[in-house]
Scaffold this active site. Sequence first.
Site, PDB file in Angstrom:
ATOM      1  N   GLY A 632       1.109  -0.724 -14.538  1.00 56.87           N
ATOM      2  CA  GLY A 632       1.786   0.398 -13.901  1.00 56.87           C
ATOM      3  C   GLY A 632       3.267   0.159 -13.783  1.00 56.87           C
ATOM      4  O   GLY A 632       3.776  -0.927 -14.102  1.00 56.87           O
ATOM      5  N   GLN A 633       3.969   1.185 -13.349  1.00 56.16           N
ATOM      6  CA  GLN A 633       5.407   1.086 -13.109  1.00 56.16           C
ATOM      7  C   GLN A 633       5.798   2.117 -12.070  1.00 56.16           C
ATOM      8  O   GLN A 633       5.356   3.262 -12.133  1.00 56.16           O
ATOM      9  CB  GLN A 633       6.212   1.312 -14.398  1.00 56.16           C
ATOM     10  CG  GLN A 633       7.720   1.173 -14.169  1.00 56.16           C
ATOM     11  CD  GLN A 633       8.481   0.979 -15.468  1.00 56.16           C
ATOM     12  OE1 GLN A 633       7.897   0.985 -16.542  1.00 56.16           O
ATOM     13  NE2 GLN A 633       9.781   0.801 -15.372  1.00 56.16           N
ATOM     14  N   TYR A 636      10.000   0.537  -7.713  1.00 53.29           N
ATOM     15  CA  TYR A 636      10.375  -0.862  -7.474  1.00 53.29           C
ATOM     16  C   TYR A 636      10.491  -1.628  -8.783  1.00 53.29           C
ATOM     17  O   TYR A 636      11.357  -2.486  -8.939  1.00 53.29           O
ATOM     18  CB  TYR A 636       9.323  -1.508  -6.567  1.00 53.29           C
ATOM     19  CG  TYR A 636       9.634  -2.932  -6.152  1.00 53.29           C
ATOM     20  CD1 TYR A 636      10.518  -3.191  -5.105  1.00 53.29           C
ATOM     21  CD2 TYR A 636       9.034  -4.013  -6.797  1.00 53.29           C
ATOM     22  CE1 TYR A 636      10.798  -4.484  -4.715  1.00 53.29           C
ATOM     23  CE2 TYR A 636       9.311  -5.314  -6.415  1.00 53.29           C
ATOM     24  CZ  TYR A 636      10.191  -5.546  -5.372  1.00 53.29           C
ATOM     25  OH  TYR A 636      10.470  -6.837  -4.997  1.00 53.29           O
ATOM     26  N   GLY A 637       9.627  -1.333  -9.723  1.00 52.31           N
ATOM     27  CA  GLY A 637       9.618  -2.039 -10.991  1.00 52.31           C
ATOM     28  C   GLY A 637       8.240  -1.999 -11.621  1.00 52.31           C
ATOM     29  O   GLY A 637       7.387  -1.193 -11.258  1.00 52.31           O
ATOM     30  N   VAL A 639       4.425  -3.303 -12.694  1.00 51.98           N
ATOM     31  CA  VAL A 639       3.302  -3.945 -12.017  1.00 51.98           C
ATOM     32  C   VAL A 639       2.410  -4.586 -13.075  1.00 51.98           C
ATOM     33  O   VAL A 639       2.047  -3.939 -14.061  1.00 51.98           O
ATOM     34  CB  VAL A 639       2.490  -2.937 -11.182  1.00 51.98           C
ATOM     35  CG1 VAL A 639       1.397  -3.655 -10.402  1.00 51.98           C
ATOM     36  CG2 VAL A 639       3.403  -2.160 -10.240  1.00 51.98           C
ATOM     37  N   ASP A 749       5.925   8.410   1.373  1.00 53.62           N
ATOM     38  CA  ASP A 749       5.536   8.733  -0.004  1.00 53.62           C
ATOM     39  C   ASP A 749       4.021   8.648  -0.165  1.00 53.62           C
ATOM     40  O   ASP A 749       3.520   8.044  -1.109  1.00 53.62           O
ATOM     41  CB  ASP A 749       6.241   7.798  -0.991  1.00 53.62           C
ATOM     42  CG  ASP A 749       6.245   8.355  -2.412  1.00 53.62           C
ATOM     43  OD1 ASP A 749       5.945   9.553  -2.579  1.00 53.62           O
ATOM     44  OD2 ASP A 749       6.536   7.598  -3.354  1.00 53.62           O
TER      45      ASP A 749
END
EC number: 2.7.11.1
Length: 953
Positions: A632-633, A636-637, A639, A749
């Site tokens: 994932g992304q 934050y950056g 994963v 969120d």
Amino acid sequence: MFSTHHVSRLLIPLLFFFLFCCFSSTFAQDDITNPVEVRALRVIKESLNDPVHRLRNWKHGDPCNSNWTGVVCFNSTLDDGYLHVSELQLFSMNLSGNLSPELGRLSRLTILSFMWNKITGSIPKEIGNIKSLELLLLNGNLLNGNLPEELGFLPNLDRIQIDENRISGPLPKSFANLNKTKHFHMNNNSISGQIPPELGSLPSIVHILLDNNNLSGYLPPELSNMPRLLILQLDNNHFDGTTIPQSYGNMSKLLKMSLRNCSLQGPVPDLSSIPNLGYLDLSQNQLNGSIPAGKLSDSITTIDLSNNSLTGTIPTNFSGLPRLQKLSLANNALSGSIPSRIWQERELNSTESIIVDLRNNGFSNISGRSDLRPNVTVWLQGNPLCSDGNLLRLCGPITEEDINQGSTNSNTTICSDCPPPYEFSPEPLRRCFCAAPLLVGYRLKSPGFSDFVPYRSEFEQYITSGLSLNLYQLRLDSFQWQKGPRLRMYLKFFPVFGSNANNSFIFNRSEVRRIRGMFTGWNIRDEDLFGPYELMNFTLLDVYRDVFPSASPSGLSNGAVAGIVLGSVAAAVTLTAIIALIIMRKRMRGYSAVARRKRSSKASLKIEGVKSFTYAELALATDNFNSSTQIGQGGYGKVYKGTLGSGTVVAIKRAQEGSLQGEKEFLTEIELLSRLHHRNLVSLLGFCDEEGEQMLVYEYMENGTLRDNISVKLKEPLDFAMRLRIALGSAKGILYLHTEANPPIFHRDIKASNILLDSRFTAKVADFGLSRLAPVPDMEGISPQHVSTVVKGTPGYLDPEYFLTHQLTDKSDVYSLGVVLLELFTGMQPITHGKNIVREINIAYESGSILSTVDKRMSSVPDECLEKFATLALRCCREETDARPSMAEVVRELEIIWELMPESHVAKTADLSETMTHPSSSSNSSIMKHHYTSMDVSGSDLVSGVAPSVAPR
């Protein structure tokens, strides 16, 4: 072989030779900095706290000859025979402490910048001694106290930025002497008292930003005498009972007038004589009477007169405005017909849109056609005409997808990935050209529009031409509206292929310095439409580390270093291999000592409850962060899924450039996250803070996100009981953040992709942290019950009240969870083909057909449970914050619905969690019910299975 004796015989004369070179070059060194300024700089450093050691090279050498960080000098000596400091640029360096009075001894300074630090204390009056000062940039700190009178005697001051501090007291009357000052930015402080009428005599002022202060008294009519004034922004002050001077209609150059929430009374002034007025906001006052009939400028993009006491009808002059983006007349006492010509006659291209907000008035009908084009939004809720069933589509609640709040480039490409930190350049003639961009955080402080999309191309041309760059060298990565309203942007600038003979993939040193200097010196010309800008950050990737070199420990000037180099050429000829070997061995010992110290420092870092991982451990766990392990992304950056040496499978979040924090902030966040323990929160297992990396290690969720499990057709789709169980677990996790975390956390969120499911389909809320803390009162005087910040939400989930108040509260999380409940109920996404789930389900509910929207993949469920679930979801999604339940009430009502579920459905849910995942211990349905319900949500069930390490607030 050389013996030790032979080596010594070689080293001794060589040592004398080097000493001779050093002394010779010292006598021939460059000009030096004025000693008074050197002493002043050292005292200035002593008054500052520098946790990340940005000023470490201020200990040695000469400021002008040794590249002291942030110190810029004139190129040649002045009349006293010394070099002098011309700029002190210490912005965004995480500095704290106080501003030293010694700043006043930098007598030739032209730019003084401490922007975006954490400086406390008062502004030294001695700054008034720097008569050459042109830019005074102290915004974004924690400065307090009064503004010194002495600042009014800076004859060359062009820009004064002290916004976003805690300054109090009055505006000094001495500011009337600032005849060369163009930019007057004092917003977001606690400045009080009357605006001095004397400021009206200033001949050069173009921008007055005094919004978000405690100003009182009356609005001086004298301000209309400023011949060059473009922006007058005074929002959120307390001019009790005063009227807007009619003379403000004579401000011939004015582009923007914003007097929102200023306790103003009386009529709206006639502003039809201002030829280029583009933005008018007089909302949230007590203005009365009718709206003037004079036609406003064709340049107008925004008219906001909402939340007043205006009467009468909508004037015909609001039709045919060619650039109008937003007309808001909501919450007044207007009546009569609504002229549809306002939006029907507005010609719109594919990038343009218009919003007409007329809610809560007394309008009885629409004159003309009521049909809407796709890029037209009209809100009529709360008017008598809404009783007409044909206008239901115009009378529903506000949803955020109708408002442009941000954008991010997709940047898709068929090329293989660039190696970090390089990215694909947007250069059109070189496909798959990897280059290292310059990263710039940029903000428009007072934009003259409400919708940025139509002006995006114009902005890109403006910024690249101002920097003398090609248009394709800029990538506007994203933009976001902030409170003010202000527009935050994230820009990336790329080098031209072949422009750097040594390395085509990066800017050369002189170009980086030129671009940075254009931003930090405010050398990009002002553009009327975009208003004043501010630099938030200028980030250099590691490949640019040599652009601003640090001083050498020896402290030698450039001339001294050059002398040593020249004198050492002869010595290099006689240097033997054995001496080189000795030097190399010494260096290796030194490097080993440094490495041991670093390892020792990291090893000593302990945070209870989480493990400190090395970079090597996490690289090994992910096959060196192989793309095949990426799962994932997010913001934050990236994963990654990793397997630790112990065999434990984990999820590793790796911060991208732009998400990295200072070490102190990062470890503070780790310490907070380590204290959050609840079975419905994703657990933090550890972290890594070395090798320039910041990573978070979480427990791995085998069944992915809730979004995946709703949208993907499983062999056995989630039935209602399982969905109810997931909803209840999610609500309990959020309730823990609201009530048990210390300090409380607003998630901000909540969405289906931030709710993860473990091997037993237990819901666990993810993606919470320090950026979501419930706040204490800040410099804007905001109460501690809400967050006012860059919006963090996701379209479709975001609290609609945010677009009116720019504030997020615990009820904002309730709204977002309500959208998730509707997803569980229907299987729909929040926004699909332009349809908003909240609006669609509300319409179905009001028409009595709510059960027709149930996800047909679910097995039959008692209507009572479904209706209660849908009703709760819609209550959570009420437009008005006060009408929504608290998170504790949500948990209670979900538990009541769970108790109403037939035993057979609960048992099936237990079986499903067993068969769809790895085997685990069985439990009967009654145990399942007891495990997921507790009528006292403030009691044991909320924290059952929770380590009591976080004290209630």
